[in-house]
Design a protein around this motif. Structure first.
Motif, PDB file in Angstrom:
ATOM      1  N   TYR A  50     -27.388  21.370  54.147  1.00 57.26           N
ATOM      2  CA  TYR A  50     -25.829  21.841  53.756  1.00 57.26           C
ATOM      3  C   TYR A  50     -25.877  22.922  52.563  1.00 57.26           C
ATOM      4  N   LYS A  51     -26.979  22.971  51.614  1.00 58.67           N
ATOM      5  CA  LYS A  51     -27.183  24.152  50.863  1.00 58.67           C
ATOM      6  C   LYS A  51     -27.665  25.236  51.323  1.00 58.67           C
ATOM      7  N   GLU A  52     -28.328  25.201  52.624  1.00 59.57           N
ATOM      8  CA  GLU A  52     -28.646  26.212  53.345  1.00 59.57           C
ATOM      9  C   GLU A  52     -27.464  27.176  54.173  1.00 59.57           C
ATOM     10  N   ILE A  53     -26.564  26.269  54.849  1.00 63.83           N
ATOM     11  CA  ILE A  53     -25.316  26.719  55.153  1.00 63.83           C
ATOM     12  C   ILE A  53     -24.441  27.523  54.116  1.00 63.83           C
ATOM     13  N   GLU A  54     -24.458  26.814  52.984  1.00 64.43           N
ATOM     14  CA  GLU A  54     -23.410  27.227  51.711  1.00 64.43           C
ATOM     15  C   GLU A  54     -24.016  28.618  51.357  1.00 64.43           C
ATOM     16  N   LYS A  55     -25.381  28.740  51.177  1.00 65.57           N
ATOM     17  CA  LYS A  55     -26.044  29.845  50.650  1.00 65.57           C
ATOM     18  C   LYS A  55     -25.927  31.128  51.716  1.00 65.57           C
ATOM     19  N   SER A  56     -26.192  30.697  53.056  1.00 65.26           N
ATOM     20  CA  SER A  56     -26.013  32.067  54.039  1.00 65.26           C
ATOM     21  C   SER A  56     -24.578  32.201  54.595  1.00 65.26           C
ATOM     22  N   LEU A  57     -23.603  31.515  54.421  1.00 70.51           N
ATOM     23  CA  LEU A  57     -22.509  31.894  54.666  1.00 70.51           C
ATOM     24  C   LEU A  57     -21.616  31.765  53.642  1.00 70.51           C
ATOM     25  N   ASN A  58     -21.816  31.562  52.424  1.00 70.96           N
ATOM     26  CA  ASN A  58     -20.732  31.531  51.295  1.00 70.96           C
ATOM     27  C   ASN A  58     -19.567  31.048  51.589  1.00 70.96           C
ATOM     28  N   ILE A  59     -19.750  29.555  52.171  1.00 72.20           N
ATOM     29  CA  ILE A  59     -18.675  28.650  52.523  1.00 72.20           C
ATOM     30  C   ILE A  59     -18.997  27.271  51.952  1.00 72.20           C
ATOM     31  N   ARG A  60     -17.888  26.666  51.503  1.00 74.02           N
ATOM     32  CA  ARG A  60     -17.983  25.211  50.804  1.00 74.02           C
ATOM     33  C   ARG A  60     -18.455  24.223  52.091  1.00 74.02           C
ATOM     34  N   VAL A  61     -19.384  23.415  51.648  1.00 72.50           N
ATOM     35  CA  VAL A  61     -20.056  22.430  52.685  1.00 72.50           C
ATOM     36  C   VAL A  61     -19.946  21.039  52.161  1.00 72.50           C
ATOM     37  N   ILE A  62     -19.512  19.980  52.870  1.00 76.98           N
ATOM     38  CA  ILE A  62     -19.471  18.789  52.240  1.00 76.98           C
ATOM     39  C   ILE A  62     -20.424  18.063  52.803  1.00 76.98           C
ATOM     40  N   ASP A  63     -21.536  17.563  52.155  1.00 79.37           N
ATOM     41  CA  ASP A  63     -22.660  16.657  52.752  1.00 79.37           C
ATOM     42  C   ASP A  63     -22.060  15.103  52.617  1.00 79.37           C
ATOM     43  N   PRO A  64     -22.070  14.351  53.850  1.00 83.16           N
ATOM     44  CA  PRO A  64     -21.773  12.972  53.953  1.00 83.16           C
ATOM     45  C   PRO A  64     -22.414  12.070  52.879  1.00 83.16           C
ATOM     46  N   VAL A  65     -23.486  12.158  52.724  1.00 78.05           N
ATOM     47  CA  VAL A  65     -24.233  11.259  51.886  1.00 78.05           C
ATOM     48  C   VAL A  65     -23.871  11.328  50.422  1.00 78.05           C
ATOM     49  N   LEU A  66     -23.864  12.760  49.995  1.00 77.21           N
ATOM     50  CA  LEU A  66     -23.485  12.825  48.431  1.00 77.21           C
ATOM     51  C   LEU A  66     -21.868  12.660  48.492  1.00 77.21           C
ATOM     52  N   ALA A  67     -21.085  12.741  49.486  1.00 73.37           N
ATOM     53  CA  ALA A  67     -19.557  12.477  49.191  1.00 73.37           C
ATOM     54  C   ALA A  67     -19.637  10.820  49.198  1.00 73.37           C
ATOM     55  N   ALA A  68     -20.348  10.129  49.827  1.00 70.52           N
ATOM     56  CA  ALA A  68     -20.239   8.673  49.712  1.00 70.52           C
ATOM     57  C   ALA A  68     -20.983   8.313  48.661  1.00 70.52           C
ATOM     58  N   GLY A  69     -21.825   9.193  47.953  1.00 70.18           N
ATOM     59  CA  GLY A  69     -22.483   8.875  46.428  1.00 70.18           C
ATOM     60  C   GLY A  69     -21.147   8.923  45.674  1.00 70.18           C
ATOM     61  N   LEU A  70     -20.234   9.804  45.450  1.00 67.80           N
ATOM     62  CA  LEU A  70     -19.346  10.117  44.737  1.00 67.80           C
ATOM     63  C   LEU A  70     -18.471   8.774  44.755  1.00 67.80           C
ATOM     64  N   VAL A  71     -18.176   8.303  46.015  1.00 66.22           N
ATOM     65  CA  VAL A  71     -17.297   6.990  46.078  1.00 66.22           C
ATOM     66  C   VAL A  71     -17.870   5.844  45.418  1.00 66.22           C
ATOM     67  N   ILE A  72     -19.325   5.788  45.667  1.00 67.34           N
ATOM     68  CA  ILE A  72     -20.010   4.578  45.004  1.00 67.34           C
ATOM     69  C   ILE A  72     -19.934   4.806  43.484  1.00 67.34           C
ATOM     70  N   SER A  73     -20.051   5.857  42.968  1.00 69.70           N
ATOM     71  CA  SER A  73     -20.069   6.053  41.756  1.00 69.70           C
ATOM     72  C   SER A  73     -18.941   5.671  41.044  1.00 69.70           C
ATOM     73  N   TYR A  74     -17.738   6.071  41.690  1.00 68.19           N
ATOM     74  CA  TYR A  74     -16.457   5.409  41.075  1.00 68.19           C
ATOM     75  C   TYR A  74     -16.306   3.985  40.642  1.00 68.19           C
ATOM     76  N   LEU A  75     -17.099   3.178  41.666  1.00 64.96           N
ATOM     77  CA  LEU A  75     -16.973   1.641  41.100  1.00 64.96           C
ATOM     78  C   LEU A  75     -17.638   1.454  39.732  1.00 64.96           C
ATOM     79  N   ASN A  76     -18.417   2.367  39.005  1.00 65.06           N
ATOM     80  CA  ASN A  76     -18.862   2.025  37.654  1.00 65.06           C
ATOM     81  C   ASN A  76     -18.053   2.476  36.770  1.00 65.06           C
ATOM     82  N   PHE A  77     -16.886   3.212  36.887  1.00 61.35           N
ATOM     83  CA  PHE A  77     -15.727   3.711  36.053  1.00 61.35           C
ATOM     84  C   PHE A  77     -15.043   2.297  35.409  1.00 61.35           C
TER      85      PHE A  77
END
Length: 215
Positions: free
Chosen positions: A188-215
Motif C-alpha cells: 500500500y505504501k508503494e502504491i501511495e508513493k508512486s501514484l500519489n493516491i490514497r490507499v486503504i490497507d485492509p489489515v490496518l483498517a481492521a486494526g482501527l476497528v479493533i482499537s475502537y473496542l478499547n475506548f
C-alpha cells in the motif's frame, strides 16, 4: 489500559512463521493496545481465491473462531477481504467478529468519493461492494495474479502497481485493497508513493476497528 486480546485467523495454510505472523506484526507495529495470537486454517496452501475455496474454508474458520473464544480472546479478526465466515461466526460467538473486507471498505467510504478495489479476483469481494455502495467505481485484478502466493513474486508486485495505476486513470480518488495478501507484502505504501493516491490497507483498517473496542 488493558490490551485487547485478538484471535487472528489467516485463511491460508503456511508453516512459515514470518508469513503466518505478518498481519499480527503489521498491527502490532501500528497499534500498541493489542495482544494477538494467530492461527491459520489447515489444508489450503493457496488460501481463498474463488467461491469453491471459500466454501471449503468457512467451517475451518468457524472452528478456529470457536477455539479462540474458548481461550478467552476479546475479538476475532478474520484476515481476508471476502469476510469468509464472518456472518457464520457472529451467529455462534458472543464476542465481536471483524472481517478485513468490510473494515477496509468502511474506511474507504469514509475517506473517498470514487473508490476502486484492487484484488486477486475478477470481481471485488461482494462484502466490499455492499459497503461501498454508490462510491464503488470498479475493480481490477492484476495480470497473472490469481492467488496470494503470486503477490510474493516480483512480476506480481509490478502488475499490482500497473493495475493500481489503471484505477487512478479511471477516476478513482481512493484505492481499497481487496486482498490481505497485499498487506503481507506491504504494497500500500508503494502504491501511495508512486501514484500519489490514497490507499486503504485492509489489515490496518481492521486494526482501527479493533482499537475502537478499547475506548
Amino acid at each position: 489500559m488493558n490490551k485487547i486480546k485478538v484471535g487472528l485467523i489467516r485463511v491460508f495454510t503456511t508453516s512459515d512463521e514470518n508469513i503466518l505472523n505478518a498481519h499480527a506484526n503489521l498491527l502490532l507495529s501500528n497499534f500498541k493496545n493489542m495482544d494477538i495470537e494467530t492461527k491459520c486454517i489447515p489444508d489450503q496452501p493457496e488460501g481463498i481465491h474463488d467461491d469453491e475455496t471459500e466454501k471449503i474454508a468457512v467451517p475451518k474458520i468457524v472452528n478456529l473462531a470457536k477455539e479462540f473464544e474458548s481461550k478467552g480472546v476479546d475479538v476475532i479478526f478474520i484476515s481476508c477481504a471476502a469476510d469468509p465466515g464472518v456472518e457464520e461466526c457472529r451467529k455462534l460467538l458472543r464476542i465481536p467478529v471483524i472481517g478485513a473486507g468490510s473494515a477496509c471498505a468502511a474506511l474507504a467510504y469514509s475517506l473517498g468519493n470514487k473508490i476502486g478495489v484492487l484484488g486477486i479476483t475478477e470481481e471485488a469481494p461482494e462484502i466490499m461492494k455492499k459497503v461501498l455502495k454508490e462510491k464503488f467505481v470498479c475493480s481490477i485484478k492484476p495480470e497473472d495474479v490469481n492467488t496470494t502466493l503470486d503477490l510474493f513474486k516480483e512480476e506480481g508486485r509490478k502488475n499490482a502497481l500497473k493495475a493500481a495505476k489503471l484505477l487512478k486513470e479511471k477516476g478513482c480518488d481512493t484505492i481499497a485493497l481487496g486482498c490481505t495478501g497485499m498487506s503481507t507484502v506491504g504494497i500500500y505504501k508503494e502504491i501511495e508513493k508512486s501514484l500519489n493516491i490514497r490507499v486503504i490497507d485492509p489489515v490496518l483498517a481492521a486494526g482501527l476497528v479493533i482499537s475502537y473496542l478499547n475506548f
